[in-house]
Each structure stands twice: as structure tokens, then as C-alpha cells.
Design a protein around this motif. Structure first.
Motif, PDB file in Angstrom:
ATOM      1  N   LEU A  13      -2.234 -17.678  -4.408  1.00 45.97           N
ATOM      2  CA  LEU A  13      -1.448 -17.342  -3.566  1.00 45.97           C
ATOM      3  C   LEU A  13      -1.590 -15.912  -3.096  1.00 45.97           C
ATOM      4  CD1 LEU A  13       2.148 -19.201  -4.379  1.00 45.97           C
ATOM      5  CD2 LEU A  13       0.683 -19.487  -2.697  1.00 45.97           C
ATOM      6  N   ARG A  14      -1.078 -15.505  -1.879  1.00 47.02           N
ATOM      7  CA  ARG A  14      -1.117 -14.143  -1.463  1.00 47.02           C
ATOM      8  C   ARG A  14       0.356 -13.898  -0.830  1.00 47.02           C
ATOM      9  NH1 ARG A  14      -4.563 -10.828   3.063  1.00 47.02           N
ATOM     10  NH2 ARG A  14      -2.911 -11.919   4.762  1.00 47.02           N
ATOM     11  N   LEU A  15       1.112 -12.879  -1.525  1.00 53.24           N
ATOM     12  CA  LEU A  15       2.182 -12.515  -1.048  1.00 53.24           C
ATOM     13  C   LEU A  15       2.054 -11.513  -0.216  1.00 53.24           C
ATOM     14  CD1 LEU A  15       4.067 -12.478  -4.424  1.00 53.24           C
ATOM     15  CD2 LEU A  15       3.871 -14.482  -2.902  1.00 53.24           C
ATOM     16  N   SER A  16       3.033 -11.281   0.737  1.00 53.07           N
ATOM     17  CA  SER A  16       3.135 -10.084   1.875  1.00 53.07           C
ATOM     18  C   SER A  16       4.350  -9.352   1.787  1.00 53.07           C
ATOM     19  CB  SER A  16       2.890 -10.655   3.082  1.00 53.07           C
ATOM     20  OG  SER A  16       1.602 -11.421   3.238  1.00 53.07           O
ATOM     21  N   CYS A  17       4.404  -7.969   1.847  1.00 54.49           N
ATOM     22  CA  CYS A  17       5.464  -7.360   2.106  1.00 54.49           C
ATOM     23  C   CYS A  17       5.463  -6.300   3.163  1.00 54.49           C
ATOM     24  CB  CYS A  17       5.752  -6.750   0.501  1.00 54.49           C
ATOM     25  SG  CYS A  17       6.886  -5.219   0.544  1.00 54.49           S
ATOM     26  N   GLU A  18       6.343  -6.533   4.112  1.00 54.15           N
ATOM     27  CA  GLU A  18       6.256  -5.935   5.267  1.00 54.15           C
ATOM     28  C   GLU A  18       7.495  -5.014   5.301  1.00 54.15           C
ATOM     29  OE1 GLU A  18       6.491  -7.796   9.221  1.00 54.15           O
ATOM     30  OE2 GLU A  18       6.494  -6.055  10.230  1.00 54.15           O
ATOM     31  N   ALA A  19       7.082  -3.835   4.963  1.00 55.47           N
ATOM     32  CA  ALA A  19       8.092  -2.493   4.705  1.00 55.47           C
ATOM     33  C   ALA A  19       8.067  -1.806   6.051  1.00 55.47           C
ATOM     34  CB  ALA A  19       7.854  -1.750   3.584  1.00 55.47           C
ATOM     35  N   ASP A  50      -2.136  -2.450   4.076  1.00 55.03           N
ATOM     36  CA  ASP A  50      -2.718  -2.255   5.403  1.00 55.03           C
ATOM     37  C   ASP A  50      -1.656  -1.296   6.171  1.00 55.03           C
ATOM     38  OD1 ASP A  50      -3.311  -2.312   8.043  1.00 55.03           O
ATOM     39  OD2 ASP A  50      -3.925  -4.324   8.009  1.00 55.03           O
ATOM     40  N   SER A  51      -2.001  -0.020   6.197  1.00 53.22           N
ATOM     41  CA  SER A  51      -0.991   0.776   6.660  1.00 53.22           C
ATOM     42  C   SER A  51      -0.698   0.724   8.215  1.00 53.22           C
ATOM     43  CB  SER A  51      -1.423   2.401   6.681  1.00 53.22           C
ATOM     44  OG  SER A  51      -2.788   2.589   6.846  1.00 53.22           O
ATOM     45  N   ALA A  52      -1.730  -0.012   8.860  1.00 53.96           N
ATOM     46  CA  ALA A  52      -1.275  -0.065  10.237  1.00 53.96           C
ATOM     47  C   ALA A  52      -0.213  -1.375  10.536  1.00 53.96           C
ATOM     48  CB  ALA A  52      -2.754  -0.461  11.178  1.00 53.96           C
ATOM     49  N   LYS A  53      -0.277  -2.073   9.800  1.00 57.04           N
ATOM     50  CA  LYS A  53       0.816  -3.019   9.572  1.00 57.04           C
ATOM     51  C   LYS A  53       1.846  -2.827   8.831  1.00 57.04           C
ATOM     52  CE  LYS A  53      -2.880  -6.721  10.644  1.00 57.04           C
ATOM     53  NZ  LYS A  53      -3.168  -8.018  10.410  1.00 57.04           N
ATOM     54  N   ASN A  54       2.120  -1.681   8.209  1.00 53.02           N
ATOM     55  CA  ASN A  54       3.049  -1.504   7.148  1.00 53.02           C
ATOM     56  C   ASN A  54       3.127  -2.543   6.333  1.00 53.02           C
ATOM     57  OD1 ASN A  54       3.620   0.895   8.575  1.00 53.02           O
ATOM     58  ND2 ASN A  54       5.036  -0.187  10.090  1.00 53.02           N
ATOM     59  N   THR A  55       2.261  -3.082   5.856  1.00 51.62           N
ATOM     60  CA  THR A  55       2.259  -4.191   4.640  1.00 51.62           C
ATOM     61  C   THR A  55       1.463  -4.002   3.548  1.00 51.62           C
ATOM     62  OG1 THR A  55       2.457  -5.872   6.848  1.00 51.62           O
ATOM     63  CG2 THR A  55       1.742  -6.904   4.718  1.00 51.62           C
ATOM     64  N   VAL A  56       1.910  -4.451   2.529  1.00 45.58           N
ATOM     65  CA  VAL A  56       1.261  -4.470   1.281  1.00 45.58           C
ATOM     66  C   VAL A  56       1.078  -5.964   0.634  1.00 45.58           C
ATOM     67  CG1 VAL A  56       1.523  -3.913  -1.231  1.00 45.58           C
ATOM     68  CG2 VAL A  56       2.038  -2.285   0.408  1.00 45.58           C
TER      69      VAL A  56
END
Length: 129
Positions: A18-24, A73-79
Motif C-alpha cells: 500500500l502507499r499512504l499519502s500525507c498532504e500537509a 514531493d515538496s511541489a505537492k506538499n505531500t509525503v
């Protein structure tokens, strides 16, 4: 104001991925850290991994080393947390957290939830045997 949204949880069989995403959003100060904790039913919340914005350093709990990979991905503010070779014991609610500014000893930061400044609502990961 920091706002965190996790996604990507679900049900997967043992050995799966699975791949989790965290948009901060609102994380405008550097350096900072973004990480993942998890909490299984009846257990304490435990650190899984985090990434530092200053140099991209990554840190992992021993239980997930070699199976999980954190990236940003700093452009998307996502880890992202790529989870491979999942085991039933990985079943938990996974929480994304932000430490801003980045200030704590890495070992302590991965161990102590109180050092983190902002938290998401969590996403459920269930691994069936």
C-alpha cells in the motif's frame, strides 16, 4: 495553520503493498519534519518513519526497515509511505504528523508523539493473513 490529510489506507493481504499519502498544507517554514505513526487496537501509538525537509534524511522504526520507504514531493506538499511486504502486525490506524520547526533528536522524535506539533486524523490499514 497546518492542515494534514492522510489517504491511501485499505485492506490488503499479507505480502501485499500500500502507499499512504500525507498532504500537509500550511507548512511553510523550513526545516521541518513530516512523519508517520501508527496505533493498533489496545496499543500505544508508535513511530514508523519520518523525513526531514532540510536534507531529506529519513528515519525508520526497526520493525519496518527494509519494507517501508518514506519520500516527499515538496511541489505537492505531500509525503508518501510506501509499504511493501505487509504483515498482519502492520494493521493499525496510520497518522501523519508534522514537527515545525525541525528541532528534536531523531531517535526521540521517532519515539515520542508529544514532540510532534500537528496531527492528521489517520487512515486505517488492515492486513489480512
Amino acid at each position: 495553520e497546518v492542515h494534514i490529510v492522510e489517504s491511501g489506507g485499505g485492506l490488503v493481504q499479507a505480502g501485499g503493498s500500500l502507499r499512504l499519502s500525507c498532504e500537509a498544507s500550511g507548512v511553510s517554514f523550513d526545516p521541518h519534519a513530516i512523519g508517520w505513526f501508527r496505533q493498533a487496537p489496545g496499543k500505544d501509538r508508535e513511530g514508523v518513519s519520518f523525513i526531514s525537509s532540510s536534507d531529506g534524511s529519513t528515519y525508520y522504526a526497526d520493525s519496518v526497515k527494509g519494507r517501508f520507504t518514506i519520500s516527499s514531493d515538496s511541489a505537492k506538499n505531500t509525503v508518501y509511505l510506501q509499504m511493501n511486504s505487509l504483515k498482519p502486525e502492520d494493521t493499525a490506524v496510520y497518522y501523519c504528523a508534522v514537527e515545525i520547526p525541525r528541532r528534536s533528536n531523531p531517535t526521540l522524535l521517532l519515539s515520542l508523539r508529544l514532540l510532534w506539533d500537528y496531527w492528521g486524523q489517520g487512515t486505517q490499514v488492515t492486513v489480512s493473513s
